[in-house]
Design a protein around this motif. Structure first.
Motif, PDB file in Angstrom:
ATOM      1  N   ASN A 227      10.542   9.394  -8.383  1.00  8.43           N
ATOM      2  CA  ASN A 227      11.930   8.951  -8.290  1.00  8.43           C
ATOM      3  C   ASN A 227      11.972   7.810  -7.280  1.00  8.43           C
ATOM      4  O   ASN A 227      11.320   7.887  -6.231  1.00  8.43           O
ATOM      5  CB  ASN A 227      12.769  10.161  -7.856  1.00  8.43           C
ATOM      6  N   LEU A 228      12.753   6.745  -7.573  1.00  7.36           N
ATOM      7  CA  LEU A 228      12.737   5.558  -6.729  1.00  7.36           C
ATOM      8  C   LEU A 228      13.168   5.858  -5.290  1.00  7.36           C
ATOM      9  O   LEU A 228      12.553   5.366  -4.329  1.00  7.36           O
ATOM     10  CB  LEU A 228      13.644   4.483  -7.348  1.00  7.36           C
ATOM     11  N   ASP A 229      14.194   6.688  -5.137  1.00  2.00           N
ATOM     12  CA  ASP A 229      14.659   7.026  -3.782  1.00  2.00           C
ATOM     13  C   ASP A 229      13.575   7.761  -3.000  1.00  2.00           C
ATOM     14  O   ASP A 229      13.376   7.501  -1.812  1.00  2.00           O
ATOM     15  CB  ASP A 229      15.920   7.914  -3.844  1.00  2.00           C
ATOM     16  N   ASP A 230      12.879   8.674  -3.663  1.00  2.00           N
ATOM     17  CA  ASP A 230      11.814   9.429  -2.984  1.00  2.00           C
ATOM     18  C   ASP A 230      10.680   8.498  -2.557  1.00  2.00           C
ATOM     19  O   ASP A 230      10.104   8.650  -1.487  1.00  2.00           O
ATOM     20  CB  ASP A 230      11.264  10.532  -3.905  1.00  2.00           C
ATOM     21  N   VAL A 231      10.344   7.539  -3.425  1.00  7.92           N
ATOM     22  CA  VAL A 231       9.282   6.587  -3.078  1.00  7.92           C
ATOM     23  C   VAL A 231       9.718   5.741  -1.873  1.00  7.92           C
ATOM     24  O   VAL A 231       8.946   5.507  -0.946  1.00  7.92           O
ATOM     25  CB  VAL A 231       8.904   5.697  -4.279  1.00  7.92           C
ATOM     26  N   LYS A 232      10.985   5.305  -1.876  1.00  2.01           N
ATOM     27  CA  LYS A 232      11.471   4.457  -0.771  1.00  2.01           C
ATOM     28  C   LYS A 232      11.469   5.233   0.546  1.00  2.01           C
ATOM     29  O   LYS A 232      11.112   4.693   1.584  1.00  2.01           O
ATOM     30  CB  LYS A 232      12.856   3.907  -1.101  1.00  2.01           C
ATOM     31  N   LYS A 233      11.870   6.506   0.490  1.00  2.00           N
ATOM     32  CA  LYS A 233      11.859   7.359   1.698  1.00  2.00           C
ATOM     33  C   LYS A 233      10.433   7.489   2.224  1.00  2.00           C
ATOM     34  O   LYS A 233      10.172   7.325   3.409  1.00  2.00           O
ATOM     35  CB  LYS A 233      12.394   8.757   1.345  1.00  2.00           C
ATOM     36  N   CYS A 234       9.521   7.784   1.325  1.00  2.00           N
ATOM     37  CA  CYS A 234       8.105   7.985   1.677  1.00  2.00           C
ATOM     38  C   CYS A 234       7.517   6.677   2.228  1.00  2.00           C
ATOM     39  O   CYS A 234       6.805   6.679   3.226  1.00  2.00           O
ATOM     40  CB  CYS A 234       7.369   8.469   0.433  1.00  2.00           C
ATOM     41  N   GLU A 235       7.883   5.563   1.590  1.00  2.00           N
ATOM     42  CA  GLU A 235       7.390   4.239   2.008  1.00  2.00           C
ATOM     43  C   GLU A 235       7.856   3.922   3.433  1.00  2.00           C
ATOM     44  O   GLU A 235       7.074   3.471   4.274  1.00  2.00           O
ATOM     45  CB  GLU A 235       7.931   3.191   1.031  1.00  2.00           C
ATOM     46  N   LYS A 236       9.135   4.198   3.707  1.00  2.00           N
ATOM     47  CA  LYS A 236       9.709   3.926   5.026  1.00  2.00           C
ATOM     48  C   LYS A 236       8.952   4.709   6.100  1.00  2.00           C
ATOM     49  O   LYS A 236       8.606   4.179   7.157  1.00  2.00           O
ATOM     50  CB  LYS A 236      11.188   4.349   5.013  1.00  2.00           C
ATOM     51  N   LYS A 237       8.673   5.964   5.772  1.00  2.00           N
ATOM     52  CA  LYS A 237       7.958   6.838   6.711  1.00  2.00           C
ATOM     53  C   LYS A 237       6.552   6.289   6.982  1.00  2.00           C
ATOM     54  O   LYS A 237       6.114   6.226   8.127  1.00  2.00           O
ATOM     55  CB  LYS A 237       7.860   8.242   6.082  1.00  2.00           C
ATOM     56  N   MET A 238       5.891   5.858   5.929  1.00  2.00           N
ATOM     57  CA  MET A 238       4.515   5.358   6.093  1.00  2.00           C
ATOM     58  C   MET A 238       4.479   4.058   6.886  1.00  2.00           C
ATOM     59  O   MET A 238       3.616   3.857   7.728  1.00  2.00           O
ATOM     60  CB  MET A 238       3.882   5.124   4.721  1.00  2.00           C
ATOM     61  N   VAL A 239       5.441   3.160   6.595  1.00  2.00           N
ATOM     62  CA  VAL A 239       5.446   1.870   7.295  1.00  2.00           C
ATOM     63  C   VAL A 239       5.766   2.085   8.774  1.00  2.00           C
ATOM     64  O   VAL A 239       5.096   1.505   9.645  1.00  2.00           O
ATOM     65  CB  VAL A 239       6.441   0.884   6.640  1.00  2.00           C
ATOM     66  N   SER A 240       6.748   2.958   9.098  1.00  2.00           N
ATOM     67  CA  SER A 240       7.064   3.163  10.527  1.00  2.00           C
ATOM     68  C   SER A 240       5.898   3.837  11.240  1.00  2.00           C
ATOM     69  O   SER A 240       5.613   3.540  12.391  1.00  2.00           O
ATOM     70  CB  SER A 240       8.373   3.921  10.718  1.00  2.00           C
ATOM     71  N   GLU A 241       5.183   4.707  10.532  1.00  2.00           N
ATOM     72  CA  GLU A 241       3.989   5.348  11.127  1.00  2.00           C
ATOM     73  C   GLU A 241       2.918   4.289  11.414  1.00  2.00           C
ATOM     74  O   GLU A 241       2.280   4.286  12.470  1.00  2.00           O
ATOM     75  CB  GLU A 241       3.475   6.417  10.164  1.00  2.00           C
ATOM     76  N   ALA A 242       2.743   3.356  10.444  1.00  2.00           N
ATOM     77  CA  ALA A 242       1.740   2.294  10.622  1.00  2.00           C
ATOM     78  C   ALA A 242       2.116   1.407  11.808  1.00  2.00           C
ATOM     79  O   ALA A 242       1.256   1.021  12.609  1.00  2.00           O
ATOM     80  CB  ALA A 242       1.646   1.462   9.342  1.00  2.00           C
ATOM     81  N   ILE A 243       3.421   1.109  11.953  1.00  2.00           N
ATOM     82  CA  ILE A 243       3.877   0.274  13.081  1.00  2.00           C
ATOM     83  C   ILE A 243       3.631   1.024  14.396  1.00  2.00           C
ATOM     84  O   ILE A 243       3.137   0.465  15.373  1.00  2.00           O
ATOM     85  CB  ILE A 243       5.369  -0.093  12.915  1.00  2.00           C
ATOM     86  N   ARG A 244       3.933   2.329  14.408  1.00  2.00           N
ATOM     87  CA  ARG A 244       3.743   3.142  15.619  1.00  2.00           C
ATOM     88  C   ARG A 244       2.264   3.141  16.028  1.00  2.00           C
ATOM     89  O   ARG A 244       1.917   2.915  17.181  1.00  2.00           O
ATOM     90  CB  ARG A 244       4.207   4.576  15.334  1.00  2.00           C
ATOM     91  N   MET A 245       1.378   3.340  15.045  1.00  2.00           N
ATOM     92  CA  MET A 245      -0.067   3.379  15.341  1.00  2.00           C
ATOM     93  C   MET A 245      -0.549   2.038  15.857  1.00  2.00           C
ATOM     94  O   MET A 245      -1.338   1.967  16.797  1.00  2.00           O
ATOM     95  CB  MET A 245      -0.861   3.745  14.070  1.00  2.00           C
TER      96      MET A 245
ATOM     97  N   HIS B 273       0.831  -1.202   0.000  1.00  2.00           N
ATOM     98  CA  HIS B 273       0.000   0.000   0.000  1.00  2.00           C
ATOM     99  C   HIS B 273       0.871   1.259   0.000  1.00  2.00           C
ATOM    100  O   HIS B 273       0.616   2.221  -0.732  1.00  2.00           O
ATOM    101  CB  HIS B 273      -0.944   0.008   1.209  1.00  2.00           C
ATOM    102  N   ALA B 274       1.925   1.233   0.834  1.00  2.00           N
ATOM    103  CA  ALA B 274       2.790   2.416   0.959  1.00  2.00           C
ATOM    104  C   ALA B 274       3.479   2.734  -0.372  1.00  2.00           C
ATOM    105  O   ALA B 274       3.550   3.898  -0.768  1.00  2.00           O
ATOM    106  CB  ALA B 274       3.833   2.190   2.056  1.00  2.00           C
ATOM    107  N   VAL B 275       3.967   1.698  -1.067  1.00  2.06           N
ATOM    108  CA  VAL B 275       4.648   1.938  -2.351  1.00  2.06           C
ATOM    109  C   VAL B 275       3.673   2.526  -3.379  1.00  2.06           C
ATOM    110  O   VAL B 275       3.997   3.483  -4.090  1.00  2.06           O
ATOM    111  CB  VAL B 275       5.283   0.634  -2.886  1.00  2.06           C
ATOM    112  N   ILE B 276       2.472   1.966  -3.428  1.00  3.23           N
ATOM    113  CA  ILE B 276       1.478   2.484  -4.386  1.00  3.23           C
ATOM    114  C   ILE B 276       1.112   3.919  -4.022  1.00  3.23           C
ATOM    115  O   ILE B 276       1.103   4.816  -4.870  1.00  3.23           O
ATOM    116  CB  ILE B 276       0.214   1.588  -4.413  1.00  3.23           C
ATOM    117  N   PHE B 277       0.847   4.144  -2.723  1.00  2.00           N
ATOM    118  CA  PHE B 277       0.440   5.471  -2.274  1.00  2.00           C
ATOM    119  C   PHE B 277       1.534   6.508  -2.577  1.00  2.00           C
ATOM    120  O   PHE B 277       1.254   7.580  -3.117  1.00  2.00           O
ATOM    121  CB  PHE B 277       0.106   5.445  -0.778  1.00  2.00           C
TER     122      PHE B 277
END
Ligand code: ZN
Ligand code: ZN
Length: 450
Positions: A412-430, A401-405
């Motif tokens: 840019n692949l790096d920007d997507v990976k950065k954004c994905e990491k942020k979303m996944v850690s937020e999901a884990i925190r929640m 979901h994070a990669v698609i979102f």
């Protein structure tokens, strides 16, 4: 008094005309016609096909002619009077390079060109090359070649502008102005696709970047609105991956961003999936919508999907994209019934409850998809595979979901990976908070009861 009535009638007519500028165009892509479907079935994935392949096609093969014909007839039936057709390539089947040759491919391109010309005799089709259209597959030279020259002869009546000949012969790209004034910019993005061994991954093959910058600059000067079309889209796929050489992906995105304010929409194929993205302009404002249309060919290197073709409703003057009517063929049902019954799968306005397909409307829709459990995201996933046969939609976890979102707006692949990491850690925190909260409630309830 009479003058008053005349003025009122004039104003009503003018307003009415303003409301009646809606035009339509079809976008069809990835026919992947397999002339050997009924005989040696060159395109079929042997390990996946069953005992018998269907009359109208098979989920693990490219298209038989009957599927292509049924699609074109359905387009004609649903909307004959369109302003133009976009055809974004990959007309040749998936086959081992030693099983096909240039002449074999040329017949396929001739046949499909002819079937579109016969169905839409007075309507221009703006065609672009797919990676499979070159022989050998994916190999696009940045100079004059047989494929470009023969295709110019095939498509000349549609392009209808001799001044485009040189660019087309050298690189397979061109620009035309539609009869209502919208500029079409048709690119050959196969140059930048990583399997292409005939170009430098850092350069500007056939000078297409320079040409694109100049063309969009001229369009800006002329106050024109632009539709960009090509086979392969820039940006990040759900894998996550980028199809292009990294430098060339960034260069293409940079040019498109620079002129995002005049680009009303971009239309691509290649992914065999129904998807969209939104490109921000240089000021970071979401500005140019980008659409990927699903393929006619059922074969996909991933979960099964049905064939689909789309009708776009747009404003002829401003170019604003108003709606998409996505048509599809339930392939299994067609094979069972012995009839190819193409149907409306959805209209974007109804399915997503949006007013139009502008970047701002799509951005609001993307915001609603931040939750992976949202109805909008589930709907998007279902349409991504063109309403696939039941129980075949792959699961999409947090990461997916994070990669698609992130890929909706990051190119840019790096920007997507950065954004994905942020979303996944937020999901884990929640989730951690949710469990902690549950545990505390449990302790409290137990304490009260003892
Ligand atoms: Zn394809
Ligand atoms: Zn392709």
């Amino acid at each position: 008094m009479l003058g008053y009535f005349i003025t009122v009638i004039y104003l009503l007519t003018t307003v009415n005309q303003g409301l009646c500028d809606d035009g339509y165009f079809w976008h069809v892509t990835d026919f992947h016609y397999d002339p050997t479907y009924e005989t040696t079935s060159l395109s079929c994935k042997e390990s996946k096909v069953g005992d018998q392949i269907g009359t109208f096609g098979d989920m693990w093969c490219d298209s038989p002619w009957i599927l292509i014909e049924s699609c074109v007839q359905a387009m004609k039936k649903f909307k004959r009077n369109v302003d133009f057709v976009l055809w974004t390539g990959d007309t040749i089947l998936h086959a081992d390079v030693e099983k096909i040759n240039h002449t074999f491919n040329a017949v396929i391109l001739d046949n499909t060109t002819d079937v579109l010309k016969a169905a839409f005799p007075d309507i221009p089709v703006y065609a672009t090359f797919g990676n499979h259209d070159a022989y050998p597959t994916g190999q696009f030279p940045p100079n004059n070649t047989l494929l470009y020259n023969e295709s110019l002869a095939r498509w000349r009546s549609w392009i209808n502008d001799d001044t485009q000949d040189e660019d087309f012969r050298n690189g397979g790209f061109y620009t035309v102005k539609t009869s209502y004034g919208i500029r079409i910019v048709a690119l050959n993005t196969n140059f930048y696709y990583t399997p292409n061994k005939l170009v430098s991954p850092e350069g500007d093959p056939a000078g297409q970047f320079a040409w694109l910058t100049e063309t969009l600059g001229n369009a800006t000067d002329q106050n024109e609105k632009v539709i960009v079309t090509a086979h392969i889209s820039p940006g990040v796929t759900p894998k996550p991956d980028i199809p292009f050489f990294s430098d060339q992906n960034d260069k293409l995105v940079e040019i498109l961003r620079q002129f995002a304010d005049i680009i009303v929409a971009m239309h691509f194929g290649h992914e065999h999936a129904d998807a969209f993205k939104v490109l921000k302009n240089t000021a970071g404002v979401p500005t140019a919508p980008l659409f990927l249309a699903p393929s006619i060919a059922p074969l996909r290197f991933g979960p099964m999907h049905n064939p689909g073709v789309r009708l776009v409703k747009y404003d002829r003057i401003t170019g604003k994209h108003i709606d998409i009517s996505q048509y599809y063929l339930d392939l299994n049902a067609a094979n069972r019934a012995g009839v190819a019954d193409w149907k409306l799968e959805y209209t974007a306005s109804d399915a997503y409850n949006i007013q139009d397909l502008t970047a701002s409307s799509l951005t609001a829709l993307i915001d609603r998809m931040e939750d992976s459990d949202s109805t909008e995201f589930k709907t998007y996933r279902k349409f991504y595979y063109v309403s696939p046969p039941e129980n075949l939609t792959e699961d999409c976890d947090w990461k997916c979901h994070a990669v698609i979102f992130c890929g909706f707006t990051e190119f840019n692949l790096d920007d997507v990976k950065k954004c994905e990491k942020k979303m996944v850690s937020e999901a884990i925190r929640m989730t951690s908070w949710k469990y902690l909260y549950g545990f505390l409630v449990f302790v409290l309830v137990t304490y009260i009861h003892t």
